[in-house]
Design an enzyme around this catalytic site. Sequence first.
Site, mmCIF file in Angstrom:
data_model
loop_
_atom_site.group_PDB
_atom_site.id
_atom_site.type_symbol
_atom_site.label_atom_id
_atom_site.label_comp_id
_atom_site.label_asym_id
_atom_site.label_seq_id
_atom_site.Cartn_x
_atom_site.Cartn_y
_atom_site.Cartn_z
ATOM 1 N N ALA A 161 -7.559 -35.434 -21.606
ATOM 2 C CA ALA A 161 -8.164 -34.025 -21.320
ATOM 3 C C ALA A 161 -9.831 -34.138 -20.857
ATOM 4 O O ALA A 161 -10.373 -33.215 -20.101
ATOM 5 C CB ALA A 161 -8.681 -33.347 -22.750
ATOM 6 N N CYS A 221 -8.660 -36.314 -25.888
ATOM 7 C CA CYS A 221 -8.115 -37.593 -25.150
ATOM 8 C C CYS A 221 -8.842 -37.976 -23.966
ATOM 9 O O CYS A 221 -9.421 -36.909 -23.135
ATOM 10 C CB CYS A 221 -6.747 -37.590 -25.208
ATOM 11 N N HIS A 264 -13.714 -38.849 -18.430
ATOM 12 C CA HIS A 264 -14.822 -38.425 -17.446
ATOM 13 C C HIS A 264 -14.702 -39.628 -16.445
ATOM 14 O O HIS A 264 -15.243 -39.478 -15.309
ATOM 15 C CB HIS A 264 -16.138 -38.084 -18.012
ATOM 16 N N ARG A 274 -10.108 -24.024 -20.420
ATOM 17 C CA ARG A 274 -11.431 -24.479 -20.421
ATOM 18 C C ARG A 274 -12.578 -23.530 -19.892
ATOM 19 O O ARG A 274 -13.526 -23.919 -19.479
ATOM 20 C CB ARG A 274 -11.666 -25.647 -19.815
#
Lengths: 542, 458
Positions: free
Chosen positions: A65, A62, A195, A96
Amino acid sequence: MAVEKKKKVLSAEAVKEELLKKYPPKVARKRDKQIHITGEEDSSEIMANVRTIPGIITMRGCTYAGCKGVILGPTRDIVNITHGPIGCGFYSWLTRRNQTKAPSATDENFMPYAFSTDMQDEDIIFGGEKKLEQACLEAYELFKPKAMAIFATCPVGLIGDDVHAVARKMKEKLGINVFAFSCEGYKGVSQSAGHHIANNQIFTHVVGENDTVKMGEYKINVLGEYNIGGDAFEIERILEKCGITMVSTFSGNSTYEQFATAHTADLNTVMCHRSINYVAEMMETKYGIPWIKINFIGAEATAKSLRKIAQYFGDKKLIDRVEEVIAEEMPQVQAVLDEVFPFTKGKTAMLFVGGSRAHHYQELFNEMGMRTLSAGYEFGHRDDYEGRHVIPDIKVDADSRNIEELEVTPDTARFSPRKSVEQLMRLEAEGLKFKDYEGMMPEMDKGSIVIDDLNQYEADKLVELMKPDIFCAGIKEKFSIQKMGVPMKQLHSYDYGGPYAGFKGACNFYKEIKRMVTSKVWSGMKAPWEENPELSATYVWE
Amino acid sequence: MLLRHTPTEIKERSALSINPAKTCQPIGAMYAGLGIHGCLPHSHGSQGCCAYHRSTLTRHYKEPVSAATSSFTEGASVFGGQANLLQAIDNIFTVYEPEVIAVHTTCLSETIGDDLKQIVDKAQKEGKIPTGKNVVYASTPSYVGSHVTGFSNMVKGTVNVLAESTGKKNHKVNIIPGWVEPSDMEELKRICAMVGVPIIMLPDTSGVLNGPMTGTYEMFPKGGTTVAEIKSTGDSMGTLALGEWCSADAARTLDTKFKVPCRVLDIPIGIKATDRFVDALRIAGGTSVPETVAFERGQMLDMMADYHQYFFGKKVALVGDPDQLIAMTEFLLTLDMKPVHIVTGTPGKKFEARITELCKEKGYEPNVRAHGDMFLLHQWMKNDPVDLIMGNSYCKYIARDEDLPFVRFGFPILDRPGHQYFASVGYRGGMRLMEKMLGVLLDRKDRDSPEETFELVL
């Protein structure tokens, strides 16, 4: 005894037909446009960056994230507070592989901490702004960070908590930089939206905050590199060896100060085109920094990228130094490649990951003599597949319209073109392309299958039909592929190996892939009594 | 120091959670759904939740975890998620052909007020659920309770939708094992078989999340409680619910709806809790405990006695889920160890009371906090150091900084194998736990001994 793999020779078209066969008609029609077979002089479109189909098991994550996990995750000295119920903060906590190396043991590193407002029922009913303010105060009191960031999760957007207002208030009260992200999970269709939201806010609130110019002759930013498995450490090693100064990375092994001084660099180099191309564009418009696409995945790609950087600066000293470094590094790479090549040559791969990785890693496989049968992005857009020339033709749909596009104008005080128009034109004429990315598809063999937003059903079917020697994707895909007897390499987390960037990284990757494609594990699927199940009347050794 | 910013001085926090000792409801619901045979869990919300939950479960079990999502975008968040769920149900039954879909909500679909019962009824009416197939559901907003609550809600939801009473008893005992590992469920089934009691275990992830490699991928492996078995839970002689937080609600639902009497026991971790389980099982099933069970019990007791000197007086910090922690605390106290700092993220006053009561018998008051976090636990440890820390993989940061022996226990374990295959429950599980604790404690003793006291035999 090795089990012989049944390699059915199916045409790409037949494979595609098989993939679509089971879907309800509406789903099949949509997927048809997202599955593309590369052809000669390919100019047809692939459908990408569109909504995930409900009920179809997707690889995507999503917006939150993408924003908190991917972009802000690798920055060590910002206190990142997730405003929401506990889950989002918990799942993005250290998962991550955001490796970071603070200069000393006392320098700030907040990465091992997960900060959350842990919203409860009453916060949803009465609003959570007061709790968020209090959480900021408590975080400041405990950690005294130089900056804090706030991330909105799904319910926060729904109940209307104004995270930006809280950030402004806290900034004033605490005297440090506090900024917020409206990165609710439901915005956009994939991580890509996250992003974008993250980069926009870093650009708005941090870039340009500090005019201190770093010492160094050739100053660059590395954009779209996230330091998975220590990739950034290897890239930093090589750049330093060449005498190139890295002002900032967005955002592997990064710090607040790096972001704040990014505008003082003289060149932007873009690794992951998908996650950050717009930042490069905005920095050019606002500060006059040109950008080029580079790739540090693959030894050849690394050498090529270093040469491009040297060509840009055009200084003989740097050009020579880069050649020296390449000459120094390559023999070791070649030695490892010579060792693995007989084992990897002619083998096949599939790559479904990220929004650039599925492209970049094909370079490494090519170096090993391996062909990519099929590839695709989890959250790519059409330009990542077809090249930047399609950007003007991309239809902006409702989901993309939700993501803010910043209006950027030249900075009155700090805009300074690093190269004159004539210089840029001359460099272009010499073959250095600016603001250019050709995308993944032109570089793939004709007849390869390119699939956007691959789902579990299609992944399993592809493996069943085409039996690649290795499949690359993420953790969710790993074990179903392996159950079928095909090794699966995680390219988000690198299976906790790496680095794979740069020269040393290429060596690591060669060895890793050789290990995987030659492992005896995959031939052990059948027990002896399953291979020869006939009953015999007597004990044979009697 | 990895957690170099954690100060020794403790200040009460009212709003900021740091390093949580819990996560959210839907992941528990997803895990519970995987324990139903032929079931595809479905997350009704935006797709990130489903991705995060699948990733975490996959990392913990090292097994494929399939689950679908309603993939909300902004439109669905505004207009409601009904269309998405109806479409998802249709797609799922067409493409994956599960027996059951287990739908749970997320904070997103809860907040906009989607009513799962209404939507599932509509799907049924519109023929989107093929004959003989089922959709079960549970409401699991992330801002209530924790992953433990979500597990409990999905088990309860399943029983609610599927269990029925035919009026004829099936002469079985329902075992609701709680959130334990597939290996634990397997071990519980083995114990029940030894005691000779026919059971229905719900959920049952053994064979689902610890499956073999065969060369083919089965989205729906052989394991899991079948729909027929779940239906039949309403006809059982009784229910043993293991763990108040994870299992009691489903058991009480069966009691209320079908008069299937229930007993809520602790998860059988450690000798006493296992004793109580075996005894309750014997009574419920009307059988007697065989020699084989007594033999295993004796072995465990033997090991406890043989190594008592190394357990005695050792101070322990514990973090995990309430049902596990209560049983573990009791076990450690039986070994004459001293759990002094205990944190669970799952809210519930009863937890603190029960732990305090257990320790009281040993004459001390522990630091215990429901709705606490691992930052607080670490601070307590800095003020009053311990000899051992037990908890999920996140403890390794504390263990490294404080240079402490560490036993992985609970959820999630992301960095070591074994928990899927080797049980912690029952007498054998107890022996394995002791082996693990002794392993790290004695390694530490070996490491720290000066040369003159370095011993061959321990």
